[in-house]
Design a protein around this motif. Structure first.
Motif, short mmCIF file in Angstrom:
data_model
loop_
_atom_site.label_atom_id
_atom_site.label_comp_id
_atom_site.label_asym_id
_atom_site.label_seq_id
_atom_site.Cartn_x
_atom_site.Cartn_y
_atom_site.Cartn_z
N THR A 100 0.87 -1.17 0.00
CA THR A 100 0.00 0.00 0.00
C THR A 100 0.90 1.22 0.00
O THR A 100 1.83 1.31 0.81
CB THR A 100 -0.91 0.03 1.23
N CYS A 101 0.65 2.16 -0.91
CA CYS A 101 1.56 3.28 -1.11
C CYS A 101 0.88 4.62 -0.81
O CYS A 101 -0.31 4.80 -1.10
CB CYS A 101 2.10 3.29 -2.54
N GLN A 102 1.65 5.54 -0.28
CA GLN A 102 1.23 6.91 -0.05
C GLN A 102 2.12 7.82 -0.88
O GLN A 102 3.34 7.64 -0.91
CB GLN A 102 1.35 7.27 1.43
N LEU A 103 1.50 8.79 -1.53
CA LEU A 103 2.23 9.70 -2.40
C LEU A 103 2.20 11.10 -1.80
O LEU A 103 1.15 11.58 -1.40
CB LEU A 103 1.58 9.71 -3.79
N GLU A 104 3.36 11.74 -1.74
CA GLU A 104 3.47 13.09 -1.20
C GLU A 104 4.12 14.00 -2.24
O GLU A 104 5.26 13.75 -2.65
CB GLU A 104 4.31 13.11 0.07
N ASP A 105 3.41 15.03 -2.66
CA ASP A 105 3.96 16.02 -3.58
C ASP A 105 4.72 17.05 -2.75
O ASP A 105 4.12 17.78 -1.96
CB ASP A 105 2.84 16.67 -4.38
N GLN A 106 6.03 17.10 -2.94
CA GLN A 106 6.88 17.99 -2.15
C GLN A 106 7.03 19.38 -2.78
O GLN A 106 7.79 20.20 -2.25
CB GLN A 106 8.26 17.36 -1.97
N GLY A 107 6.34 19.62 -3.89
CA GLY A 107 6.37 20.94 -4.50
C GLY A 107 7.38 21.06 -5.62
O GLY A 107 8.05 20.11 -6.02
N ASN A 108 7.49 22.27 -6.14
CA ASN A 108 8.37 22.55 -7.28
C ASN A 108 9.79 22.87 -6.83
O ASN A 108 10.00 23.46 -5.77
CB ASN A 108 7.81 23.71 -8.10
N THR A 109 10.73 22.48 -7.67
CA THR A 109 12.14 22.78 -7.40
C THR A 109 12.88 22.78 -8.73
O THR A 109 12.28 22.56 -9.79
CB THR A 109 12.75 21.77 -6.42
N ASN A 110 14.16 23.00 -8.69
CA ASN A 110 15.01 22.96 -9.88
C ASN A 110 16.14 21.97 -9.66
O ASN A 110 16.68 21.87 -8.56
CB ASN A 110 15.59 24.35 -10.18
N ILE A 111 16.48 21.23 -10.69
CA ILE A 111 17.60 20.30 -10.63
C ILE A 111 18.48 20.52 -11.86
O ILE A 111 18.04 21.11 -12.85
CB ILE A 111 17.14 18.83 -10.58
N THR A 112 19.71 20.05 -11.77
CA THR A 112 20.63 20.11 -12.90
C THR A 112 21.17 18.71 -13.16
O THR A 112 21.62 18.02 -12.24
CB THR A 112 21.80 21.06 -12.62
N ILE A 113 21.09 18.28 -14.42
CA ILE A 113 21.61 16.98 -14.83
C ILE A 113 22.61 17.21 -15.94
O ILE A 113 22.25 17.61 -17.06
CB ILE A 113 20.48 16.05 -15.30
N ILE A 114 23.86 16.97 -15.65
CA ILE A 114 24.96 17.12 -16.62
C ILE A 114 24.81 18.45 -17.37
O ILE A 114 24.54 18.48 -18.57
CB ILE A 114 25.05 15.93 -17.59
N GLU A 115 24.94 19.51 -16.63
CA GLU A 115 25.03 20.86 -17.18
C GLU A 115 23.72 21.41 -17.74
O GLU A 115 23.72 22.46 -18.38
CB GLU A 115 26.10 20.94 -18.28
N ARG A 116 22.60 20.73 -17.50
CA ARG A 116 21.32 21.23 -18.00
C ARG A 116 20.31 21.30 -16.86
O ARG A 116 20.15 20.34 -16.10
CB ARG A 116 20.80 20.34 -19.11
N ALA A 117 19.64 22.46 -16.73
CA ALA A 117 18.72 22.70 -15.62
C ALA A 117 17.28 22.37 -16.04
O ALA A 117 16.89 22.57 -17.20
CB ALA A 117 18.81 24.16 -15.17
N TYR A 118 16.50 21.87 -15.07
CA TYR A 118 15.09 21.54 -15.31
C TYR A 118 14.25 22.02 -14.14
O TYR A 118 14.66 21.92 -12.97
CB TYR A 118 14.92 20.01 -15.45
N SER A 119 13.05 22.50 -14.46
CA SER A 119 12.05 22.82 -13.45
C SER A 119 11.18 21.59 -13.25
O SER A 119 10.59 21.07 -14.21
CB SER A 119 11.20 24.00 -13.92
#
Length: 246
Positions: A177-196
């Protein structure tokens, strides 16, 4: 994560995974083209560059040095994920070799090495593995085909069943049984490229108290899981899966 109770009795230790080290120690250098023949992924790059990247990738995997640059990735055709198997301290780059849809939501992608080690995802959620020992044969999981990642019911809970290989011809079904929690928006970078992205955490438990927690970093506008940490079963443990090229 601690496993206790009946689950350990139901999932014995699998055969040694020594051959996997050789499989996951190199960068994948071949994929299917638009036709029926297989062509090198680095066909656009000089042969000397191909050899250099392959040699350096193997060396990096062995000593933990950084992987390919964005400039190198931008010269490739196709989609790639970087997969890190935490329990084995192994890293590899897998390309999308098969993409399809069925009657359930979410794009199904099989990510593969040349040596036929595969991970399969649905809407970015891991649903199967092959070539690793202790295979995750399949999973019954609800996904959000429109936004990417897992989904749950209106009560904030969902079910997941994972079918894990425990022997040559034996499988065990692990129900959570699973519970899902939306922790909100953030930004990450993967190998020199940023994503929202949206950061989503999923905690799944069995009746005996055994549990795991998955994490997803999902594109804010498209159904793409750019980064995730997902559990592949008692024998395999956690994968870190980063999409390094769309």
């Amino acid at each position: 994560m601690m496993w206790r109770g009946s689950i350990l009795a139901g999932v014995p230790v699998m055969r040694p995974l020594a051959p996997l080290a050789a499989v996951l120690a190199v960068l994948v250098l071949a994929a299917c083209s638009g036709g029926t023949t297989s062509t090198p992924l680095f066909s656009q790059i000089a042969q000397t560059t191909q050899a250099s990247i392959a040699t350096n990738a193997a060396r990096r995997a062995a000593v933990g040095q950084p992987g390919p640059t964005r400039a190198q990735l931008d010269q490739l055709d196709g989609s790639f994920v970087e997969v890190y198997l935490e329990r084995r301290n192994l890293r590899a780059y897998l390309n999308a070799r098969a993409v399809r849809f069925d009657t359930s939501p979410g794009e199904i992608v099989q990510w593969r090495t040349q040596d036929d080690v595969t991970l399969t995802t649905r809407a970015g959620v891991l649903i199967a593995t092959r070539g690793l020992g202790g295979h995750l044969m399949s999973s019954d999981v609800s996904v959000d085909g429109a936004r990417g990642g897992p989904s749950i019911g209106s009560d904030g809970a969902g079910a997941r069943v994972m079918y894990v290989r425990t022997g040559a011809f034996e499988e065990v079904a692990l129900s959570f049984t699973c519970q899902l929690e939306d922790q909100g928006n953030t930004n990450i970078t993967i190998i020199e490229r940023a994503y929202s992205v949206r950061y989503v955490r999923e905690r799944c438990e069995m009746g005996d108290g055994s549990a795991f927690t998955n994490e997803y970093w999902i594109d804010s506008r498209r159904p793409i899981v750019w980064d995730s940490r997902q559990w592949g079963g008692p024998d395999i443990g956690y994968f870190r899966i980063r999409r390094v090229r769309e």
